[in-house]
Motif scaffolding. Structure first.
Motif: not given
Length: 856
Positions: A63-75
């Motif tokens: 779950e944590e990795i998925d949230r981090e991946q979404q954030a870095v993709t957006r930025d």
């Protein structure tokens, strides 16, 4: 559909039934299996608990990795949009300058002013250049802080490598084109990566050059990417070959960090920079300041406790399993030893230190015919001892109890219960208890009646075999390959050569058979098995040879063969037979054959005597006439010197002719040693024809001949071949004379031509006559010795002719000639090979036959 309620009494009844089934199944299991099941319960519990903890940590980490991946993709996508807008804005400014240049609204000086202002306002721009259609720089401004490129000189022509093909693409497309990221060759420069934007110039529809703007890739990263993104992530610009052009990325994790199931690498994302394309990518990777030490510590603590519990359970289960295995092994060993003792044919008997029988196995009881109850507890004398040998058996028992038995055992005679006696061999060993004290003696007994009988038969067979070999009239010896040991030699061999292997080796060497493989370092480069048969040695055919041994003054026929000796070694057997009497008989036969050939030639010359006298009369008469004429003319003084010289030359020629006739007859009749030399076929045939033509003219027979051109020379004895040709032509003339043919049909033809027979080049000689041919009875016995169709014939002419031809490796044949159904004559044909293959064994025979061909 109606609903039927389930009765609670049914559930209550089902539960005790299932429990009863469970109890019956459990009771049917063995104790070892029950212990195994009991040990597996706690083990499965601990494993399930550990699996639940790992699953919980893994789910939270995912779950944590998925949230981090979404954030870095957006930025990263936001940063890519910012960088894209900045590049498009610089592109529009360069296109505006390009339109002013194309419309001639600004010159080079004004261009440099605008380029300087644009470069100073935008730090990522390093240089702006005006390049004409011939790739020459008309004007250029380079920032003072630009280290990635060198100075741009007006009039300098750019190379293809400096633009990476972007110039040609802008010229063809007439649109702004971005180049691939370019890296300066001088790696000592800072920020060496650059990016070019080339805007084409249009002069009334013609390509007039480009406005080239050069960006610093590092400047694009620093001024085009928002600072809030570079603070959160490790951002870098890379090309399509994964080469980092600007920025930096964290190094990959190593060591124990990879072992943590949740400690994966930080989230990362990359996207192409538009409008540059896939040649320039923006990549971002999140920073991870902590590896989750609290969670990792808790996980490792739970894992350690679980592993300790599992280790304790496995140790307990292993100890229990070893104890059960030891019990099973003990039972198995006991059963195995008992089964082995009951199945073996060797009798076992145990004695205590006082000589009392304490144990016997079934084999011992079966040998003696006594039961275990009848034997156990008995003391000497035992019931299986023969009455006639009680003293001997008692002495043996005393030696056994004192430990004085030989290690190889001893033989005794044993009595069965029915009174039969058999031979046995006994072996004795001490019985030792677990404390190391001797408690008795163990005796093993084997029935050797049948092996003893077989051994005696083998001994008798060996004696018979030796007697036969010793009585042979041939020397027999056997020696192994690669050794100087003599394995066997019979009496005759020992009488000839003693007991040394040298006689065996000399026989093989003289016979030309390979004996031993070479040894030593001198022949390392030579094949050790050179000269051996190519098939299996023991299956190779026997090699024969006849040799003369000067030491024995004997002729020996040597036969050799490879065989496997009784110890497995490859050996060679040689059998040498004395053939001296046979060789003497062959020599006497050769002498008789020689006398017969001599008689044949003398007979032939006797028959030709009158014709020879007629032939000699002609030159002698001519000589007499020449001499009388010269004497008369000299007396009358009517001859000059020239006429006298001519007359003397003619007289000498006639004398030479008479001498040649006599020399040929003398050479034909004279006995000489066989002399095979290279002979010219035409000369050989001419000599034979000159001698035979005398006899043919006496029978009024005409001789014709055909000799092929360029015939090869033959290795023959000329006199012998001439004798064959003369005999065949003489027989042809006699056959024509006996057939009473008219003069026109009285002819003999001689043909000499080359041929190929069985793939070998030969020269064929044919004598054709016009006689009455040969009847079937005569054809069958034509070459038989002492058979002749002539009343005065001896019957040895054609037999000798055939022997001479075969001694030259040829063949003599005869066939009738037909004119329709009528016999028109006969043809005798023989051929001689051009290159005869003479083996050593056949050479001696051919030499004897050739020696016998000469007259005495």
């Amino acid at each position: 559909m109606p609903q039927f309620p389930i009765s609670p009494t049914a559930d209550a009844a089902a539960s005790p039934a299932s429990m009863a089934l469970w109890r019956r199944w459990w009771r049917r299991q063995s104790p070892s299996r029950q212990d195994r099941f009991i040990a597996l319960g706690p083990l499965f519990s601990v494993i399930l608990f550990l699996a639940a903890v790992i699953a919980a940590f893994g789910y939270l980490r995912i779950e944590e990795i998925d949230r981090e991946q979404q954030a870095v993709t957006r930025d990263v996508e936001y940063a890519q949009q910012r960088l894209r807008l900045r590049l498009l804005e610089r592109q529009e400014q360069l296109m505006r300058i390009g339109r002013d240049v194309s419309n001639s609204q600004i010159d080079t000086e004004e261009f440099i002013v605008q380029a300087e202002a644009l470069v100073n306002q935008n730090p990522e721009l390093m240089a702006i250049s005006w390049i004409d259609s011939k790739r020459r720089i008309k004007a250029s401004y380079v920032s003072s802080s630009a280290n990635a490129i060198g100075p741009r000189t007006v009039g300098e022509q750019l190379t293809v490598g400096e633009t990476d093909g972007t110039y040609e693409l802008a010229r063809d497309l007439r649109q702004p084109v971005y180049s691939r990221p370019l890296i300066a060759q001088d790696t000592r420069r800072y920020n060496a990566a650059s990016l070019q934007l080339q805007v084409p110039l249009d002069d009334q529809g013609k390509f007039a050059g480009v406005i080239m703007g050069e960006y610093s890739v590092d400047g694009l990263l620093r001024f085009g990417i928002p600072t809030e993104i570079t603070a959160k992530y490790a951002v870098a610009l890379v090309d399509d070959k994964e080469v980092v052009l600007a920025g930096n990325l964290p190094p990959p994790r190593k060591g124990a960090a990879k072992l943590l199931p949740w400690a994966e690498g930080a989230a990362k994302y990359e996207i192409p920079v538009s409008p540059v394309g896939n040649g320039l990518l923006i990549r971002a990777e999140g920073y991870r300041a902590s590896q989750g030490l609290v969670g990792s510590g808790f996980f490792w603590l739970v894992s350690a406790l679980s592993a300790l519990t599992v280790w304790m359970l496995l140790g307990n289960w292993r100890h229990t399993r070893r104890r059960v295995q030891a019990q099973e092994a003990l039972l198995t060993e006991t059963h195995f030893r008992r089964a082995m003792e009951n199945s073996m044919l060797t009798g076992m008997r145990a004695l205590d230190l006082q000589g009392r029988i304490t144990y016997v196995n079934p084999a011992f009881c079966q040998m003696t015919g006594l039961t275990e109850a009848e034997l156990v507890g008995c003391t000497a004398p035992f019931p299986h001892w023969p009455e006639s040998e009680l003293d001997i058996m008692q002495a043996r028992l005393n030696d056994e109890l004192r430990g004085r038995t030989p290690p190889g055992g001893f033989e005794i005679r044993v009595k069965r219960k029915n009174g039969n006696i058999f031979d046995a061999r006994m072996y004795v060993s001490p019985l030792i208890d677990p404390h190391g004290h001797q408690t008795g003696w163990m005796t093993s007994m084997t029935d050797i009646t049948e092996p003893k009988r077989i051994r005696e038969e083998l001994t008798a067979s060996y004696e018979r075999f030796t007697t036969v070999l010793e009585g042979l009239d041939a020397a027999v010896s056997v020696a192994p390959l690669g050794s100087e040991e003599l394995l066997f030699a019979n009496k005759l061999y020992r009488s000839w050569f003693g007991g040394q292997v040298s006689g065996h080796v000399n026989l093989i060497a003289q016979a030309g058979v390979p004996a031993f493989a070479p040894t030593g370092d001198a022949l390392d480069a030579v094949d050790d098995m050179a000269g051996f048969p190519t098939d299996s040695l023991t299956g190779a055919q026997t090699a024969n040879a006849e040799i003369f041994v000067p030491e024995l003054a004997k002729w020996l026929e040597v036969r050799s063969r490879y065989l496997n000796w009784v110890d497995g070694r490859l050996a060679q057997m040689v059998i040498a037979t004395d053939i001296t009497p046979r060789r003497h008989a062959e020599e006497q036969a050769a002498q008789q054959n020689e006398r017969a050939q001599n008689a044949s030639r003398l007979i032939t010359m006797g028959e030709m005597a009158s014709s020879v006298a007629h032939e000699l009369n002609q030159p002698l008469t001519a000589i007499n006439n020449y001499c009388n004429g010269m004497v008369s003319r000299i007396k009358a003084n009517q001859i000059s010197n020239d006429d006298l010289l001519v007359a003397l030359e003619k007289t000498a020629k006639q004398a030479w002719r008479a001498g040649q006739i006599i020399q040929r007859i003398r050479a034909f009749v004279k006995r000489s040693e066989p002399n095979r030399t290279s002979a010219d076929v035409a000369t050989l045939v001419s000599n034979a024809m000159e001698l035979a033509e005398i006899e043919l003219r006496r029978h009024h027979v005409r001789l014709t001949h055909y000799i092929a051109a360029r015939l090869p020379d033959l290795m023959v004895d000329r006199i012998l071949i001439e004798q064959v040709l003369i005999n065949l032509m003489k027989n042809a003339a006699e056959s024509i004379a006996q057939s009473h043919r008219p003069t026109a049909q009285r002819h003999v033809e001689l043909q000499v031509v080359p041929k190929q027979i069985d793939g070998q080049g030969v020269v064929e000689f044919s004598v054709l006559d016009s006689g009455r041919g040969l009847s079937p009875e005569v054809m069958e016995r034509l070459f038989e010795a002492f058979y002749s169709t002539k009343a005065e014939g001896m019957g040895i002419g054609l037999k000798l002719c055939r022997s001479i031809v075969e001694s030259h490796h040829g063949r003599l044949e005869a066939v009738n000639l037909y004119n329709g159904d009528e016999v028109a004559g006969c043809r005798f044909t023989f051929w001689i090979p051009v290159t005869p293959l003479i083996s050593p064994a056949v050479s001696a025979t051919n030499t004897i036959a050739a020696e016998a061909a000469g007259p005495q």
